[in-house]
Design a protein around this motif. Structure first.
Motif, PDB file in Angstrom:
ATOM      1  N   LEU A 115       0.819  -1.213   0.000  1.00 26.20           N
ATOM      2  CA  LEU A 115       0.000   0.000   0.000  1.00 26.20           C
ATOM      3  C   LEU A 115       0.853   1.263   0.000  1.00 26.20           C
ATOM      4  O   LEU A 115       1.924   1.303   0.605  1.00 26.20           O
ATOM      5  CB  LEU A 115      -0.930   0.017   1.210  1.00 26.20           C
ATOM      6  N   THR A 116       0.348   2.289  -0.651  1.00 23.65           N
ATOM      7  CA  THR A 116       0.955   3.617  -0.620  1.00 23.65           C
ATOM      8  C   THR A 116      -0.129   4.617  -0.241  1.00 23.65           C
ATOM      9  O   THR A 116      -1.305   4.281  -0.173  1.00 23.65           O
ATOM     10  CB  THR A 116       1.542   4.004  -1.990  1.00 23.65           C
ATOM     11  N   ASP A 117       0.267   5.861  -0.021  1.00 21.26           N
ATOM     12  CA  ASP A 117      -0.651   6.945   0.343  1.00 21.26           C
ATOM     13  C   ASP A 117      -1.412   6.653   1.631  1.00 21.26           C
ATOM     14  O   ASP A 117      -2.587   7.011   1.768  1.00 21.26           O
ATOM     15  CB  ASP A 117      -1.642   7.251  -0.792  1.00 21.26           C
ATOM     16  N   LEU A 118      -0.747   6.032   2.591  1.00 19.30           N
ATOM     17  CA  LEU A 118      -1.409   5.723   3.852  1.00 19.30           C
ATOM     18  C   LEU A 118      -1.778   6.984   4.630  1.00 19.30           C
ATOM     19  O   LEU A 118      -2.831   7.058   5.252  1.00 19.30           O
ATOM     20  CB  LEU A 118      -0.517   4.823   4.713  1.00 19.30           C
ATOM     21  N   ARG A 119      -0.925   7.987   4.585  1.00 17.30           N
ATOM     22  CA  ARG A 119      -1.178   9.215   5.349  1.00 17.30           C
ATOM     23  C   ARG A 119      -2.325  10.038   4.778  1.00 17.30           C
ATOM     24  O   ARG A 119      -2.936  10.822   5.483  1.00 17.30           O
ATOM     25  CB  ARG A 119       0.088  10.062   5.412  1.00 17.30           C
ATOM     26  N   SER A 120      -2.604   9.884   3.513  1.00 16.45           N
ATOM     27  CA  SER A 120      -3.677  10.663   2.899  1.00 16.45           C
ATOM     28  C   SER A 120      -5.055  10.161   3.315  1.00 16.45           C
ATOM     29  O   SER A 120      -6.055  10.835   3.100  1.00 16.45           O
ATOM     30  CB  SER A 120      -3.559  10.627   1.369  1.00 16.45           C
ATOM     31  N   GLY A 121      -5.113   8.978   3.885  1.00 15.14           N
ATOM     32  CA  GLY A 121      -6.389   8.417   4.284  1.00 15.14           C
ATOM     33  C   GLY A 121      -7.060   7.608   3.195  1.00 15.14           C
ATOM     34  O   GLY A 121      -8.121   7.030   3.407  1.00 15.14           O
ATOM     35  N   ASP A 122      -6.476   7.584   2.016  1.00 14.94           N
ATOM     36  CA  ASP A 122      -7.024   6.805   0.910  1.00 14.94           C
ATOM     37  C   ASP A 122      -5.913   5.945   0.315  1.00 14.94           C
ATOM     38  O   ASP A 122      -5.405   6.220  -0.770  1.00 14.94           O
ATOM     39  CB  ASP A 122      -7.621   7.736  -0.157  1.00 14.94           C
ATOM     40  N   PRO A 123      -5.531   4.877   1.018  1.00 16.95           N
ATOM     41  CA  PRO A 123      -4.415   4.058   0.530  1.00 16.95           C
ATOM     42  C   PRO A 123      -4.780   3.289  -0.732  1.00 16.95           C
ATOM     43  O   PRO A 123      -5.921   2.877  -0.923  1.00 16.95           O
ATOM     44  CB  PRO A 123      -4.151   3.097   1.686  1.00 16.95           C
ATOM     45  N   VAL A 124      -3.790   3.141  -1.601  1.00 14.90           N
ATOM     46  CA  VAL A 124      -3.938   2.351  -2.821  1.00 14.90           C
ATOM     47  C   VAL A 124      -2.741   1.413  -2.928  1.00 14.90           C
ATOM     48  O   VAL A 124      -1.698   1.647  -2.329  1.00 14.90           O
ATOM     49  CB  VAL A 124      -4.039   3.236  -4.089  1.00 14.90           C
ATOM     50  N   VAL A 125      -2.892   0.383  -3.717  1.00 13.66           N
ATOM     51  CA  VAL A 125      -1.809  -0.582  -3.916  1.00 13.66           C
ATOM     52  C   VAL A 125      -0.853  -0.018  -4.963  1.00 13.66           C
ATOM     53  O   VAL A 125      -1.267   0.442  -6.027  1.00 13.66           O
ATOM     54  CB  VAL A 125      -2.372  -1.937  -4.369  1.00 13.66           C
ATOM     55  N   ASP A 126       0.434  -0.049  -4.650  1.00 17.00           N
ATOM     56  CA  ASP A 126       1.466   0.399  -5.578  1.00 17.00           C
ATOM     57  C   ASP A 126       1.614  -0.656  -6.694  1.00 17.00           C
ATOM     58  O   ASP A 126       2.042  -1.782  -6.423  1.00 17.00           O
ATOM     59  CB  ASP A 126       2.782   0.567  -4.829  1.00 17.00           C
ATOM     60  N   PRO A 127       1.265  -0.299  -7.932  1.00 18.48           N
ATOM     61  CA  PRO A 127       1.284  -1.299  -9.013  1.00 18.48           C
ATOM     62  C   PRO A 127       2.658  -1.908  -9.270  1.00 18.48           C
ATOM     63  O   PRO A 127       2.768  -3.117  -9.506  1.00 18.48           O
ATOM     64  CB  PRO A 127       0.800  -0.523 -10.242  1.00 18.48           C
ATOM     65  N   ARG A 128       3.701  -1.106  -9.216  1.00 12.91           N
ATOM     66  CA  ARG A 128       5.044  -1.642  -9.504  1.00 12.91           C
ATOM     67  C   ARG A 128       5.508  -2.583  -8.407  1.00 12.91           C
ATOM     68  O   ARG A 128       6.058  -3.645  -8.679  1.00 12.91           O
ATOM     69  CB  ARG A 128       6.034  -0.498  -9.678  1.00 12.91           C
ATOM     70  N   ALA A 129       5.283  -2.195  -7.159  1.00 11.82           N
ATOM     71  CA  ALA A 129       5.673  -3.060  -6.046  1.00 11.82           C
ATOM     72  C   ALA A 129       4.857  -4.341  -6.042  1.00 11.82           C
ATOM     73  O   ALA A 129       5.388  -5.437  -5.809  1.00 11.82           O
ATOM     74  CB  ALA A 129       5.502  -2.315  -4.723  1.00 11.82           C
ATOM     75  N   ALA A 130       3.562  -4.229  -6.326  1.00  9.72           N
ATOM     76  CA  ALA A 130       2.699  -5.412  -6.368  1.00  9.72           C
ATOM     77  C   ALA A 130       3.136  -6.366  -7.478  1.00  9.72           C
ATOM     78  O   ALA A 130       3.184  -7.583  -7.277  1.00  9.72           O
ATOM     79  CB  ALA A 130       1.248  -4.994  -6.566  1.00  9.72           C
ATOM     80  N   ALA A 131       3.460  -5.825  -8.644  1.00  7.59           N
ATOM     81  CA  ALA A 131       3.914  -6.662  -9.750  1.00  7.59           C
ATOM     82  C   ALA A 131       5.206  -7.385  -9.388  1.00  7.59           C
ATOM     83  O   ALA A 131       5.387  -8.564  -9.721  1.00  7.59           O
ATOM     84  CB  ALA A 131       4.097  -5.829 -11.010  1.00  7.59           C
ATOM     85  N   GLY A 132       6.103  -6.698  -8.702  1.00  4.97           N
ATOM     86  CA  GLY A 132       7.352  -7.324  -8.274  1.00  4.97           C
ATOM     87  C   GLY A 132       7.121  -8.443  -7.277  1.00  4.97           C
ATOM     88  O   GLY A 132       7.733  -9.519  -7.375  1.00  4.97           O
ATOM     89  N   VAL A 133       6.222  -8.214  -6.331  1.00  6.29           N
ATOM     90  CA  VAL A 133       5.912  -9.236  -5.325  1.00  6.29           C
ATOM     91  C   VAL A 133       5.310 -10.470  -5.995  1.00  6.29           C
ATOM     92  O   VAL A 133       5.690 -11.603  -5.699  1.00  6.29           O
ATOM     93  CB  VAL A 133       4.949  -8.663  -4.254  1.00  6.29           C
ATOM     94  N   VAL A 134       4.369 -10.253  -6.906  1.00  5.78           N
ATOM     95  CA  VAL A 134       3.727 -11.374  -7.594  1.00  5.78           C
ATOM     96  C   VAL A 134       4.736 -12.130  -8.452  1.00  5.78           C
ATOM     97  O   VAL A 134       4.768 -13.367  -8.452  1.00  5.78           O
ATOM     98  CB  VAL A 134       2.531 -10.884  -8.440  1.00  5.78           C
ATOM     99  N   ALA A 135       5.590 -11.407  -9.161  1.00 10.17           N
ATOM    100  CA  ALA A 135       6.593 -12.062 -10.012  1.00 10.17           C
ATOM    101  C   ALA A 135       7.533 -12.923  -9.179  1.00 10.17           C
ATOM    102  O   ALA A 135       7.848 -14.061  -9.566  1.00 10.17           O
ATOM    103  CB  ALA A 135       7.372 -11.015 -10.799  1.00 10.17           C
ATOM    104  N   ARG A 136       7.978 -12.403  -8.045  1.00 10.55           N
ATOM    105  CA  ARG A 136       8.875 -13.180  -7.181  1.00 10.55           C
ATOM    106  C   ARG A 136       8.167 -14.409  -6.598  1.00 10.55           C
ATOM    107  O   ARG A 136       8.740 -15.495  -6.540  1.00 10.55           O
ATOM    108  CB  ARG A 136       9.443 -12.301  -6.069  1.00 10.55           C
ATOM    109  N   TYR A 137       6.927 -14.231  -6.174  1.00 14.14           N
ATOM    110  CA  TYR A 137       6.183 -15.350  -5.608  1.00 14.14           C
ATOM    111  C   TYR A 137       5.982 -16.452  -6.649  1.00 14.14           C
ATOM    112  O   TYR A 137       6.234 -17.622  -6.375  1.00 14.14           O
ATOM    113  CB  TYR A 137       4.824 -14.884  -5.066  1.00 14.14           C
ATOM    114  N   LEU A 138       5.522 -16.061  -7.828  1.00 13.23           N
ATOM    115  CA  LEU A 138       5.263 -17.063  -8.864  1.00 13.23           C
ATOM    116  C   LEU A 138       6.548 -17.742  -9.328  1.00 13.23           C
ATOM    117  O   LEU A 138       6.552 -18.938  -9.619  1.00 13.23           O
ATOM    118  CB  LEU A 138       4.519 -16.432 -10.046  1.00 13.23           C
ATOM    119  N   ALA A 139       7.639 -16.988  -9.392  1.00 14.67           N
ATOM    120  CA  ALA A 139       8.917 -17.590  -9.760  1.00 14.67           C
ATOM    121  C   ALA A 139       9.360 -18.607  -8.702  1.00 14.67           C
ATOM    122  O   ALA A 139       9.894 -19.666  -9.041  1.00 14.67           O
ATOM    123  CB  ALA A 139       9.975 -16.513  -9.937  1.00 14.67           C
ATOM    124  N   ALA A 140       9.102 -18.298  -7.438  1.00 11.93           N
ATOM    125  CA  ALA A 140       9.495 -19.199  -6.354  1.00 11.93           C
ATOM    126  C   ALA A 140       8.731 -20.526  -6.404  1.00 11.93           C
ATOM    127  O   ALA A 140       9.272 -21.570  -6.028  1.00 11.93           O
ATOM    128  CB  ALA A 140       9.283 -18.526  -5.006  1.00 11.93           C
TER     129      ALA A 140
END
Length: 120
Positions: free
Chosen positions: A47-72
């Protein structure tokens, strides 16, 4: 051998092939769904933008996490992020054992799971 016996043996072989390879397809689908859900849960934590009160998922970080998980786990897939929602698609090839003898090609199982980050 009579034609009747040959027909019965061929029918039983086809039924065995459907049972074995159908079971393998079902198991592969369930396994791919589990991995898609797990990868989606991990990606939804980016998640990003936690302080703004409207957090969203960071697309680049999420893609990296998914790529690493699936590769593992040795799978192929993709990820799509929209705000707090993460959709993970996992693809897994499944070889046909008995049905392959009858000329049935290998199949690819594709499963998509959607995860939404919640703030509770």
């Amino acid at each position: 051998m009579t034609a009747f016996v040959v027909g019965i043996v061929a029918t039983l072989a086809c039924c065995a092939g459907l049972a074995v390879d159908g079971g393998r397809l079902l198991a592969a689908t369930l396994e791919a769904a589990d991995h898609a859900e797990n990868a989606g849960r991990r990606a939804a934590q980016e998640l990003t933008d936690l302080r703004s009160g409207d957090p969203v998922v960071d697309p680049r970080a999420a893609a990296g996490v998914v790529a690493r998980y699936l590769a593992a786990v040795g799978l192929d897939g993709s990820v799509a992020v929209d705000g707090r929602t993460v959709a993970v698609t996992v693809r897994r090839p499944v070889g046909m054992t008995l049905l392959g003898l009858a000329g049935v090609d290998d199949r690819v199982v594709e499963v998509t799971r959607v995860v939404t980050a919640r703030d509770e």
